[in-house]
Enzyme design. Structure first.
Site, PDB file in Angstrom:
ATOM      1  CG  HIS A   9      -0.364   0.218   2.714  1.00  0.00           C
ATOM      2  ND1 HIS A   9      -0.201  -1.222   3.504  1.00  0.00           N
ATOM      3  CD2 HIS A   9       0.079   1.320   3.405  1.00  0.00           C
ATOM      4  CE1 HIS A   9       0.572  -0.616   4.284  1.00  0.00           C
ATOM      5  NE2 HIS A   9       0.492   0.424   4.299  1.00  0.00           N
ATOM      6  CD  GLU A 131       3.560  -0.797   7.290  1.00  0.00           C
ATOM      7  OE1 GLU A 131       2.909   0.218   6.554  1.00  0.00           O
ATOM      8  OE2 GLU A 131       2.944  -1.415   8.100  1.00  0.00           O
TER       9      GLU A 131
END
Lengths: 135, 135
Positions: A9, A131
């Site tokens: 994402h 991340e």
């Protein structure tokens, strides 16, 4: 040698989650319901695209990890990107060996979907907060 | 009603393209050769992920569109995201009807891969610079 996999994402910090969700609903359509993540101090909505997703995030509570970001960028902005990895501990150790710093205590914690995640220090990564999420 | 399609790429501005390409080569592997885009004042390298790509960009020449960004973010950072659209003129007109501003003169120009692109004013889009590319 471990590699980054799919882009899981792109996270966007927004000052008003309902308004941002409405905007993306008007141009995309597939929006999840609001999810609260008190451990990260954020509320999130995911925008489901055909090949990946966006995570719209706004602060939750008094100690949000994105409050500083929104203070510097009051209109919001691109906050981080998340790559999938097969084995997060092996990837972490490889990155540390390459001189890259992992944020926090270096131990994976459950992310928005309960899977183990880590964040890389943007100072080691072209100013980009990255991340990693184990699949 | 037109919608945004796939996330075509995430663009990251970097101060040193060779160093950034080397970093991503070490964690991903699939890097294109350097491409110069004098009309945008940038040199770019694409990192091919399995579901989308990253565009690493650095200034080229004296009038680069990303020089200001790197002045504010000397280590680099997330610069824009690009969505695919089927019909860029119809999408543009729909956005304008919704009160959203298109940057420049509002006419699509060829992007990094020669396809027509437009950029949305970040002030209308949660502080996020959004590129649209017709497929």
């Amino acid at each position: 040698m471990r590699h980054f996999g799919r882009l899981n994402h792109v996270a966007i910090a927004v000052p008003d989650l309902e308004q941002a969700a409405e905007l993306y609903r008007s141009v995309n359509g597939n929006i999840t319901t609001v999810q609260e993540l008190p451990e990260y101090g954020v509320k999130v909505v995911f925008v489901e695209l055909s090949n990946t997703r966006l995570e719209l995030m706004t602060p939750l509570g008094d100690h949000s990890e994105i409050a500083d970001f929104l203070e510097k960028n009051p209109s919001g902005g691109l906050h981080h990107i998340c790559f999938e990895v097969e084995n997060i501990l092996e990837m972490r150790d490889q990155l540390i060996e390459e001189g890259i710093t992992i944020l926090g205590d270096g131990n994976p914690k459950p992310g928005a979907r309960g899977k183990p995640v880590l964040f890389i220090d943007p100072q080691n990564f072209d100013g980009t907060l990255v991340e990693l999420e184990e699949q």
